[in-house]
Scaffold this motif. Structure first.
Motif, PDB file in Angstrom:
ATOM      1  N   LEU A 145       0.828  -1.205   0.000  1.00  0.00           N
ATOM      2  CA  LEU A 145       0.000   0.000   0.000  1.00  0.00           C
ATOM      3  C   LEU A 145       0.861   1.253   0.000  1.00  0.00           C
ATOM      4  O   LEU A 145       1.958   1.258   0.556  1.00  0.00           O
ATOM      5  N   SER A 146       0.349   2.310  -0.604  1.00  0.00           N
ATOM      6  CA  SER A 146       1.053   3.585  -0.620  1.00  0.00           C
ATOM      7  C   SER A 146       0.067   4.714  -0.365  1.00  0.00           C
ATOM      8  O   SER A 146      -1.037   4.717  -0.893  1.00  0.00           O
ATOM      9  N   ASP A 147       0.496   5.667   0.435  1.00  0.00           N
ATOM     10  CA  ASP A 147      -0.282   6.893   0.623  1.00  0.00           C
ATOM     11  C   ASP A 147       0.643   8.092   0.375  1.00  0.00           C
ATOM     12  O   ASP A 147       0.640   9.054   1.099  1.00  0.00           O
ATOM     13  N   SER A 148       1.407   8.019  -0.676  1.00  0.00           N
ATOM     14  CA  SER A 148       2.463   8.984  -0.970  1.00  0.00           C
ATOM     15  C   SER A 148       1.952  10.234  -1.674  1.00  0.00           C
ATOM     16  O   SER A 148       2.433  10.612  -2.745  1.00  0.00           O
ATOM     17  N   PHE A 149       0.974  10.878  -1.067  1.00  0.00           N
ATOM     18  CA  PHE A 149       0.464  12.117  -1.635  1.00  0.00           C
ATOM     19  C   PHE A 149       1.386  13.261  -1.239  1.00  0.00           C
ATOM     20  O   PHE A 149       1.968  13.268  -0.156  1.00  0.00           O
ATOM     21  N   ARG A 150       1.517  14.224  -2.127  1.00  0.00           N
ATOM     22  CA  ARG A 150       2.290  15.426  -1.874  1.00  0.00           C
ATOM     23  C   ARG A 150       1.423  16.607  -2.282  1.00  0.00           C
ATOM     24  O   ARG A 150       0.473  16.462  -3.044  1.00  0.00           O
ATOM     25  N   ALA A 151       1.769  17.778  -1.790  1.00  0.00           N
ATOM     26  CA  ALA A 151       1.028  18.991  -2.132  1.00  0.00           C
ATOM     27  C   ALA A 151       2.000  20.149  -2.250  1.00  0.00           C
ATOM     28  O   ALA A 151       2.995  20.220  -1.521  1.00  0.00           O
ATOM     29  N   LYS A 152       1.710  21.014  -3.186  1.00  0.00           N
ATOM     30  CA  LYS A 152       2.548  22.192  -3.390  1.00  0.00           C
ATOM     31  C   LYS A 152       1.633  23.402  -3.434  1.00  0.00           C
ATOM     32  O   LYS A 152       0.663  23.424  -4.198  1.00  0.00           O
ATOM     33  N   GLU A 153       1.939  24.385  -2.599  1.00  0.00           N
ATOM     34  CA  GLU A 153       1.087  25.573  -2.559  1.00  0.00           C
ATOM     35  C   GLU A 153       1.159  26.311  -3.892  1.00  0.00           C
ATOM     36  O   GLU A 153       2.227  26.454  -4.492  1.00  0.00           O
ATOM     37  N   THR A 154      -0.003  26.740  -4.337  1.00  0.00           N
ATOM     38  CA  THR A 154      -0.101  27.482  -5.598  1.00  0.00           C
ATOM     39  C   THR A 154       0.156  28.965  -5.308  1.00  0.00           C
ATOM     40  O   THR A 154       0.491  29.340  -4.185  1.00  0.00           O
ATOM     41  N   ASN A 155      -0.059  29.820  -6.294  1.00  0.00           N
ATOM     42  CA  ASN A 155       0.083  31.262  -6.077  1.00  0.00           C
ATOM     43  C   ASN A 155      -1.116  31.839  -5.321  1.00  0.00           C
ATOM     44  O   ASN A 155      -1.143  33.025  -5.033  1.00  0.00           O
ATOM     45  N   VAL A 156      -2.103  31.005  -4.983  1.00  0.00           N
ATOM     46  CA  VAL A 156      -3.235  31.422  -4.153  1.00  0.00           C
ATOM     47  C   VAL A 156      -2.987  30.870  -2.750  1.00  0.00           C
ATOM     48  O   VAL A 156      -2.922  29.653  -2.556  1.00  0.00           O
ATOM     49  N   THR A 157      -2.832  31.743  -1.786  1.00  0.00           N
ATOM     50  CA  THR A 157      -2.531  31.328  -0.419  1.00  0.00           C
ATOM     51  C   THR A 157      -3.577  30.351   0.098  1.00  0.00           C
ATOM     52  O   THR A 157      -4.779  30.609   0.002  1.00  0.00           O
ATOM     53  N   GLY A 158      -3.112  29.226   0.628  1.00  0.00           N
ATOM     54  CA  GLY A 158      -4.005  28.230   1.201  1.00  0.00           C
ATOM     55  C   GLY A 158      -4.597  27.242   0.209  1.00  0.00           C
ATOM     56  O   GLY A 158      -5.384  26.386   0.586  1.00  0.00           O
ATOM     57  N   VAL A 159      -4.221  27.342  -1.068  1.00  0.00           N
ATOM     58  CA  VAL A 159      -4.678  26.386  -2.082  1.00  0.00           C
ATOM     59  C   VAL A 159      -3.454  25.624  -2.598  1.00  0.00           C
ATOM     60  O   VAL A 159      -2.462  26.238  -3.006  1.00  0.00           O
ATOM     61  N   TYR A 160      -3.542  24.318  -2.560  1.00  0.00           N
ATOM     62  CA  TYR A 160      -2.433  23.435  -2.915  1.00  0.00           C
ATOM     63  C   TYR A 160      -2.829  22.527  -4.076  1.00  0.00           C
ATOM     64  O   TYR A 160      -3.939  22.003  -4.101  1.00  0.00           O
ATOM     65  N   GLU A 161      -1.886  22.300  -4.998  1.00  0.00           N
ATOM     66  CA  GLU A 161      -2.099  21.279  -6.017  1.00  0.00           C
ATOM     67  C   GLU A 161      -1.671  19.950  -5.408  1.00  0.00           C
ATOM     68  O   GLU A 161      -0.663  19.867  -4.703  1.00  0.00           O
ATOM     69  N   LEU A 162      -2.461  18.896  -5.676  1.00  0.00           N
ATOM     70  CA  LEU A 162      -2.206  17.577  -5.109  1.00  0.00           C
ATOM     71  C   LEU A 162      -1.391  16.736  -6.090  1.00  0.00           C
ATOM     72  O   LEU A 162      -1.653  16.746  -7.294  1.00  0.00           O
ATOM     73  N   TYR A 163      -0.391  16.014  -5.564  1.00  0.00           N
ATOM     74  CA  TYR A 163       0.503  15.181  -6.363  1.00  0.00           C
ATOM     75  C   TYR A 163       0.584  13.787  -5.754  1.00  0.00           C
ATOM     76  O   TYR A 163       0.203  13.571  -4.596  1.00  0.00           O
ATOM     77  N   PHE A 164       1.151  12.848  -6.540  1.00  0.00           N
ATOM     78  CA  PHE A 164       1.444  11.507  -6.041  1.00  0.00           C
ATOM     79  C   PHE A 164       2.919  11.234  -6.293  1.00  0.00           C
ATOM     80  O   PHE A 164       3.417  11.428  -7.401  1.00  0.00           O
ATOM     81  N   ASP A 165       3.614  10.784  -5.248  1.00  0.00           N
ATOM     82  CA  ASP A 165       5.065  10.557  -5.265  1.00  0.00           C
ATOM     83  C   ASP A 165       5.321   9.054  -5.244  1.00  0.00           C
ATOM     84  O   ASP A 165       5.611   8.473  -4.211  1.00  0.00           O
ATOM     85  N   PHE A 166       5.213   8.417  -6.389  1.00  0.00           N
ATOM     86  CA  PHE A 166       5.287   6.958  -6.494  1.00  0.00           C
ATOM     87  C   PHE A 166       6.592   6.382  -5.945  1.00  0.00           C
ATOM     88  O   PHE A 166       6.602   5.324  -5.342  1.00  0.00           O
ATOM     89  N   SER A 167       7.696   7.074  -6.133  1.00  0.00           N
ATOM     90  CA  SER A 167       8.996   6.546  -5.706  1.00  0.00           C
ATOM     91  C   SER A 167       9.445   7.072  -4.347  1.00  0.00           C
ATOM     92  O   SER A 167      10.586   6.854  -3.941  1.00  0.00           O
ATOM     93  N   ASN A 168       8.547   7.765  -3.631  1.00  0.00           N
ATOM     94  CA  ASN A 168       8.892   8.352  -2.332  1.00  0.00           C
ATOM     95  C   ASN A 168      10.173   9.177  -2.392  1.00  0.00           C
ATOM     96  O   ASN A 168      11.109   8.974  -1.642  1.00  0.00           O
TER      97      ASN A 168
END
Length: 183
Positions: A145-168
């Motif tokens: 199982l993997s729960d390797s989600f990542r998030a990066k804040e966008t240019n809008v404060t408090g809004v993040y784009e969601l990513y998946f980090d398959f290789s950790n």
């Protein structure tokens, strides 16, 4: 007396070693009915995951000024697919809108959605989502199982784009949210 206690302990240990251990299959604890997905550790409380033009974001969708279609969403898990429904008034998503990740080695790639005329990357995967308690996981073909989600804040404060980090990889500039179901 010591001898009989010691003999009893040895006999019990021998029985325990002789009995084969049975491995129980993973019990999937998928939510029933409609639920939201939320991200923890990006703010002082959880923040909602929302849809904007086929990409998954976390934060307050009303603050997101971009995208031709932006909506809060709910999910229903059927088999191992996450069927997505718009909840913002006046917005409708195609009935086949599914959450996807891109489990590609050595890359951190955006989490997104199918449907609605969006071009979906060829490496996108919409199956094998399961929940461990309320935690969203993705199950490899091997059963890991993997729960390797990542998030990066966008240019809008408090809004993040969601990513998946398959290789950790844990790249710098990304947060490590916990993605969970919320009824």
């Amino acid at each position: 007396m010591k001898s009989s206690i010691f003999s009893s302990v040895l006999a019990f240990a021998a029985c325990a070693l002789a009995t084969p251990a049975t491995v129980q299959p993973l019990l999937k604890r998928n939510p029933t009915g409609s639920f939201s997905l939320v991200a923890y550790s990006l703010a002082s409380d959880y923040i909602d995951i929302f849809y904007s033009d086929g990409i998954a974001y976390a934060g307050d969708s009303s603050k997101w000024p971009y995208g031709s279609i932006t909506t809060d969403v709910t999910f229903v898990i059927t088999d191992t697919e996450m069927i997505t429904t718009a909840t913002t008034s006046g917005v409708t998503l195609d009935s086949d809108t599914l959450l996807y990740i891109r489990p590609t080695d050595d890359e951190v790639l955006p989490v997104g959605f199918t449907g609605n005329g969006i071009t979906v990357p060829s490496d996108a995967v919409t199956t094998n989502f399961i929940f461990y308690g309320t935690y969203l996981m993705w199950e490899y073909g091997s059963g890991s199982l993997s729960d390797s989600f990542r998030a990066k804040e966008t240019n809008v404060t408090g809004v993040y784009e969601l990513y998946f980090d398959f290789s950790n990889l844990y790249p710098s500039g990304y947060e490590t949210p916990v993605v969970k179901s919320q009824s």
